[in-house]
Design a protein around this motif. Structure first.
Motif, PDB file in Angstrom:
ATOM      1  N   TYR A 103     -22.362  10.169  79.061  1.00 16.53           N
ATOM      2  CA  TYR A 103     -23.101   9.259  78.326  1.00 16.53           C
ATOM      3  C   TYR A 103     -24.537   9.021  79.128  1.00 16.53           C
ATOM      4  N   ILE A 104     -25.537   9.053  78.351  1.00 16.16           N
ATOM      5  CA  ILE A 104     -27.063   8.677  78.715  1.00 16.16           C
ATOM      6  C   ILE A 104     -27.259   7.570  78.109  1.00 16.16           C
ATOM      7  N   MET A 105     -27.469   6.534  78.881  1.00 16.47           N
ATOM      8  CA  MET A 105     -27.789   5.223  78.359  1.00 16.47           C
ATOM      9  C   MET A 105     -28.940   4.663  78.627  1.00 16.47           C
ATOM     10  N   THR A 106     -29.965   4.477  77.847  1.00 15.76           N
ATOM     11  CA  THR A 106     -31.169   3.976  78.102  1.00 15.76           C
ATOM     12  C   THR A 106     -31.531   2.462  77.946  1.00 15.76           C
ATOM     13  N   LEU A 107     -31.962   1.719  78.828  1.00 15.25           N
ATOM     14  CA  LEU A 107     -31.949   0.250  78.868  1.00 15.25           C
ATOM     15  C   LEU A 107     -33.063  -0.383  79.065  1.00 15.25           C
ATOM     16  N   TYR A 122     -16.386   2.753  78.081  1.00 22.51           N
ATOM     17  CA  TYR A 122     -15.783   3.097  79.239  1.00 22.51           C
ATOM     18  C   TYR A 122     -14.601   3.547  79.274  1.00 22.51           C
ATOM     19  N   ALA A 123     -14.500   4.675  79.920  1.00 22.21           N
ATOM     20  CA  ALA A 123     -13.158   5.229  80.067  1.00 22.21           C
ATOM     21  C   ALA A 123     -13.252   6.034  81.778  1.00 22.21           C
ATOM     22  N   PRO A 124     -12.319   5.929  82.629  1.00 23.47           N
ATOM     23  CA  PRO A 124     -12.443   6.442  83.981  1.00 23.47           C
ATOM     24  C   PRO A 124     -12.865   8.048  83.899  1.00 23.47           C
ATOM     25  N   GLN A 125     -12.049   8.638  83.006  1.00 20.58           N
ATOM     26  CA  GLN A 125     -12.733  10.200  82.919  1.00 20.58           C
ATOM     27  C   GLN A 125     -13.977  10.477  82.639  1.00 20.58           C
ATOM     28  N   ASN A 126     -14.833   9.581  82.183  1.00 23.42           N
ATOM     29  CA  ASN A 126     -16.061   9.985  81.500  1.00 23.42           C
ATOM     30  C   ASN A 126     -17.168   9.663  82.718  1.00 23.42           C
ATOM     31  N   VAL A 127     -18.387   9.707  82.292  1.00 21.49           N
ATOM     32  CA  VAL A 127     -19.534   9.267  83.275  1.00 21.49           C
ATOM     33  C   VAL A 127     -20.685   9.053  82.575  1.00 21.49           C
TER      34      VAL A 127
END
Length: 405
Positions: A103-107, A122-127
């Motif tokens: 996930y690319i998250m722009t804040l 959120y999931a621990p296997q994701n980034v």
């Protein structure tokens, strides 16, 4: 009778110890929808469930509503923050474990809204790569930094841009994260970009299923530019920023044709792309030259990904793609009108109010845009409750019932 009513009111407040915002609705009998099973067990969850069911079914009731998580990253240990806010700490199925998503998250604002977004996706296997607008306040940056330190798979982009709406800086923010995500440490299948005011409409397992349907193809909804969008790449635009203003300024200077005789397409700034395509946009000469040419265009993130995915030899390309992908639900002012948004419009996009819940739940999109927790807490709270219940029902791993809230 009056004293009894006062006692009941006091008990309600005690049960909802952190509820702070009062929303008043007229009483009406709750109806049931077959699509929602509402299994919540705790007292808080039962009350919130009834309130959400009323909103989903266009009913009205009287209730109090909380708009903050149990723990803040600024005043708690990471262990307490993760446990008391009920983050998922292990993959919930083998299928999900074998299909990690980046996930690319722009804040730039609304930290509490972002907290809810992150907890839900959120999931621990994701980034998760987080790009913070370089114009954000120091307090905002510190809050995100504190949150980041609690998760091994959440990190802040190595380079941050002062993002200007419709400028090249918005595209650069995504590319900085894409570059950071290409290290061998992160072995993801697809990268999805989000802003901090998006919210998922599907569980992680449902997102995995949605992406698998495309069999490695990139999802970049769009088409050839309509007449009203031609000016975006026909003339030169410049970013302008000082202490008080930041905007994109148009000129009358005509641009040269795109490099390599590339046909420009126009579409959504939101995408889901394969790892191979991520490498392509960072290394292929056509992609690099298109980025340079796009430097002085208007809202280049709305043509860059769409255009490159139409190149037939790009990894995961879809040369004949149109608007398929169903990545975003958005209520635009010109499509829904003033009365079509139950919250309010910002730049002609609806900030969803609680009255938009029925519409949102009828859609099949992956994410919806946009939300503000402080402005309309029930909208986001109810969506999260529904998603967390679906996550529980789909899980192949045992989850403690207290996980609901």
């Amino acid at each position: 009778m009056a004293r009894r009513k006062e006692l009941n009111y006091f008990i309600l407040i005690t049960m909802l110890f952190s509820l702070t915002v009062l929303f008043v609705f007229h009483k009406r009998e709750f109806s049931h929808k077959k699509v929602l099973s509402w299994k919540y067990q705790t007292a808080d969850a039962q009350i919130l469930t009834k309130a959400c069911r009323a909103l989903v079914n266009n009913s009205r009731s009287v209730f109090l509503w909380k708009n903050t998580l149990a723990m803040s990253p600024m005043n708690s240990s990471c262990e307490d923050y993760i446990n008391k806010n009920h983050y998922i700490t292990k993959p919930l199925s083998e299928e999900e474990a074998e299909f990690p998503i980046a996930y690319i998250m722009t804040l730039h604002k609304e930290f509490e809204t972002f907290e809810r977004v992150l907890r839900t996706v959120y999931a621990p296997q994701n980034v998760y790569c987080i790009h913070i607008d370089a114009k954000a306040t120091n307090d905002y940056v510190r809050a995100v930094q504190k949150l980041e330190k609690c998760f091994p798979n959440v990190f802040i982009a190595s380079r941050m841009e002062p993002v200007i709406y419709a400028g090249i800086s918005r595209l650069q923010a995504d590319l900085h994260c894409m570059k950071d995500l290409m290290t061998p440490q992160w072995q993801w299948k697809y990268a999805i970009n989000m802003c901090g005011q998006d919210f998922p409409m599907k569980t992680n397992k449902e997102i995995v299923h949605h992406l698998k349907q495309f069999k490695g193809k990139n999802i970049t909804p769009g088409t050839k530019p309509p007449q009203h969008a031609v000016h975006r790449t026909k003339y030169s635009y410049r970013e302008y920023m000082d202490n008080n203003h930041a905007f994109v300024h148009g000129t009358k200077k005509l641009k040269k044709p795109p490099p390599h005789n590339i046909t420009i397409f126009f579409g959504s700034a939101y995408y889901a792309v394969s790892r191979g395509f991520g490498h392509f946009v960072l290394t292929d000469k056509r992609a690099i030259d298109l980025l340079g040419w796009s430097w002085d265009t208007y809202s280049p993130d709305e043509h860059y990904w769409v255009t490159l995915n139409r190149l037939s030899d790009a990894p995961g390309a879809m040369p004949d793609a149109t608007w398929e992908g169903d990545l975003r639900c958005i209520k635009w002012l010109d499509q829904f009108g003033e009365k079509g948004c139950h919250g309010h419009y910002v730049r002609d996009i609806c900030i969803y109010g609680q009255g938009d819940l029925p519409w949102l739940l009828q859609n099949t999109c992956v994410f919806a845009n946009k939300f503000e927790l402080h402005s309309y807490p029930p909208t986001l709270e109810c969506l999260e409750l529904i998603l967390r219940e679906r996550t529980l029902s789909q899980s192949e791993t045992e989850i403690d019932p207290s996980w609901y809230l």
